[in-house]
Design a protein around this motif. Structure first.
Motif, PDB file in Angstrom:
ATOM      1  N   UNK A 135     -13.089  32.579   1.689  1.00 18.06           N
ATOM      2  CA  UNK A 135     -14.416  33.102   1.130  1.00 18.06           C
ATOM      3  C   UNK A 135     -15.482  32.001   1.329  1.00 18.06           C
ATOM      4  N   UNK A 136     -14.970  30.780   1.033  1.00 15.29           N
ATOM      5  CA  UNK A 136     -15.985  29.664   1.336  1.00 15.29           C
ATOM      6  C   UNK A 136     -16.361  29.574   2.858  1.00 15.29           C
ATOM      7  N   UNK A 137     -15.688  30.117   3.692  1.00 21.08           N
ATOM      8  CA  UNK A 137     -16.073  30.158   5.072  1.00 21.08           C
ATOM      9  C   UNK A 137     -17.362  31.355   5.148  1.00 21.08           C
ATOM     10  N   UNK A 138     -16.995  32.305   4.629  1.00 18.10           N
ATOM     11  CA  UNK A 138     -18.088  33.603   4.540  1.00 18.10           C
ATOM     12  C   UNK A 138     -19.480  32.971   3.850  1.00 18.10           C
ATOM     13  N   UNK A 139     -19.351  32.132   2.846  1.00 15.53           N
ATOM     14  CA  UNK A 139     -20.527  31.869   2.091  1.00 15.53           C
ATOM     15  C   UNK A 139     -21.160  30.763   3.000  1.00 15.53           C
ATOM     16  N   UNK A 167     -15.185  23.084   8.490  1.00 11.65           N
ATOM     17  CA  UNK A 167     -13.987  22.093   7.722  1.00 11.65           C
ATOM     18  C   UNK A 167     -13.164  23.136   6.999  1.00 11.65           C
ATOM     19  N   UNK A 168     -13.656  24.387   6.346  1.00  8.03           N
ATOM     20  CA  UNK A 168     -12.864  24.879   5.397  1.00  8.03           C
ATOM     21  C   UNK A 168     -11.782  25.881   6.406  1.00  8.03           C
ATOM     22  N   UNK A 169     -12.372  26.367   7.571  1.00 12.76           N
ATOM     23  CA  UNK A 169     -11.425  27.208   8.485  1.00 12.76           C
ATOM     24  C   UNK A 169     -10.437  26.015   8.952  1.00 12.76           C
ATOM     25  N   UNK A 170     -10.583  24.876   9.201  1.00 15.04           N
ATOM     26  CA  UNK A 170      -9.568  23.804   9.739  1.00 15.04           C
ATOM     27  C   UNK A 170      -8.710  23.715   8.413  1.00 15.04           C
TER      28      UNK A 170
END
Length: 467
Positions: free
Chosen positions: A159-163, A175-178
């Motif tokens: 959800x952080x990635x989408x945001x 960085x969140x994806x990794x």
């Protein structure tokens, strides 16, 4: 002259024996019968040495200060203080639409409630290794709560990635994806099959997040190439399937040695206490258990470890009908002392109560791990293709044109029994697809979103980008 009657008695004839002798003989036979049955059951399966160096395998080589699970455990404890909660319905809405616009107040509150725990978890993902529990401490009934919590933290991170993508924070999105990607590798390290499967799920979530990030036209070729190098390097964190099998084997061995197998057996289909439970346990012992399973499982693991990490094209053929993934022997590989022909092992498996009850359904695990491997290949191709697009304004017509500048080599498709490479094509709309033929071994021409997931190819649709 009268002949002595006692002299005419032939004591070698059983019919002349008195009742007491008959009772003694029959009683002795009945008492020894269960032991003879047990000996007969075990006689068909040879004892072989340990199929791998267990002492070296369980060696603890991750100091606490370098162990990601030091933070993962702390994050789970902090999360627990917030209280149990359910994932908001809008989570699925965001995932289905690939858009943060579908978020709502409930989703934002859910993320804020777990902010402290999520930050601790993310710190753990930067560590070099992660190790949760030693295989020598595993059993069939071991609970893995922190491993299961990894899914929740991965959902929060996604959800952080989408945001971040919605707000133009591209580096943070990456960085969140990794972080999700690395947490999956940490979860698998020296882990049992459950840990391997959870790691595969996290790998899929991270791959989807990285795909979304790579589709943003503001991401540069240099960023994409750096991401591909990181993804390739981070993939080394993921344990091979053979190591997951070793951990699972040690957990089963511990269960058999501790006597916990009796509880497992009754919990799986019978009463835990009372006369019937005692009879079930007694029957299992007479049928050779748990020694019969120990011998069979060791034979099975010794066979599987030789082939399980190979792509289908280089594996030997499957043997038998029990579904335990027994492979034909490779004449070039020497056998362990006492190692049996896989067909003989397959036939003996049908005689073991515990083997059919406790041994893992490895076929599904093998398929899931192979899906991760081809997804990894497809992800690396996707990032290379996107980097090429940034430099040339279009996707390459074929992968050979981007080797070796953007892609070191075209990866092979582990599901292709003919040893073919990963497939790739462009479409009429200016997009592209990269795919593996998948577990059904039928090439769907890149249909990675087929209605029947089992029949779908495995890969990514690469959307057309506007420059």
């Amino acid at each position: 002259m009268v002949e002595n009657h006692e002299e005419r008695i032939a004591w070698w004839n059983p019919w002349n024996w008195p009742t007491g002798i008959w009772v003694l003989v029959i009683g002795s036979f009945l008492m020894s019968l269960p032991f003879m049955v047990r000996i007969a059951m075990l006689s068909g399966v040879s004892v072989i040495p340990e199929p791998f160096d267990a002492a070296e395998f369980v060696k603890w080589d991750v100091p606490d200060e370098e162990n990601a699970f030091t933070d993962y455990i702390l994050a789970a404890e902090v999360k627990k203080k917030v209280g149990t909660d359910t994932v908001p319905a809008s989570f699925d809405a965001v995932m289905m639409s690939d858009s943060w616009s579908k978020s709502d107040e409930a989703l934002i509150t859910w993320m804020q409630n777990h902010r402290e725990a999520l930050d601790i978890w993310r710190r753990g993902t930067t560590r070099q290794k992660g190790r949760y529990i030693s295989p020598q401490d595993l059993s069939v009934t071991t609970l893995l709560p922190v491993v299961q919590e990894q899914r929740t933290f991965a959902r929060l991170a996604s959800m952080e990635v989408y945001r971040c993508l919605d707000q133009g924070e591209l580096d943070e999105a990456y960085q969140w994806s990794r972080a999700i990607f690395r947490s999956g590798g940490h979860t698998t390290y020296r882990g049992c099959l459950i840990q391997g499967l959870v790691g595969n799920v996290l790998h899929a979530m991270a791959s989807n997040s990285l795909q979304l990030w790579a589709e943003n036209p503001l991401v540069t070729s240099e960023q994409l190439q750096a991401a591909q190098a990181a993804v390739h390097s981070d993939e080394d964190l993921y344990e091979p399937t053979s190591n997951c099998l070793k951990s699972e084997y040690m957990g089963v061995e511990n269960t058999l040695s501790s006597g916990e197998w009796r509880e497992v057996m009754t919990m799986s289909g019978g009463p835990n206490t009372g006369f019937v439970a005692g009879v079930m346990k007694g029957v299992a012992w007479f049928m050779g258990e748990p020694e019969l399973m120990r011998r069979l499982y060791r034979q099975t693991i010794a066979n599987q470890l030789r082939e399980i990490d190979k792509p289908l094209a280089t594996r030997t053929r499957l043997i038998g009908s029990t579904g335990f993934l027994l492979f034909d022997l490779d004449p070039a590989v020497p056998l362990l002392p006492g190692q049996m022909d896989p067909l003989a092992v397959d036939q003996q498996i049908n005689r073991s109560i515990l083997m059919k009850l406790m041994a893992p359904a490895l076929k599904n695990v093998d398929e899931a791990c192979m899906r991760r491997r081809v997804r990894q290949s497809a992800l690396e191709v996707l990032l290379a293709v996107q980097a090429y697009q940034r430099d040339h304004g279009q996707y390459p017509a074929e992968l050979s044109t981007i080797v070796p500048k953007y892609l070191k080599q075209i990866p092979l498709d582990d599901f292709d029994k003919a040893g073919g490479a990963m497939r790739y094509r462009t479409d009429d709309e200016g997009g592209a697809v990269v795919w593996s033929i998948g577990p059904d071994a039928i090439d769907g021409n890149g249909d990675v979103v087929a209605k029947n997931a089992k029949s779908a190819d495995v890969g990514f649709v690469i959307k057309r980008l506007s420059n």
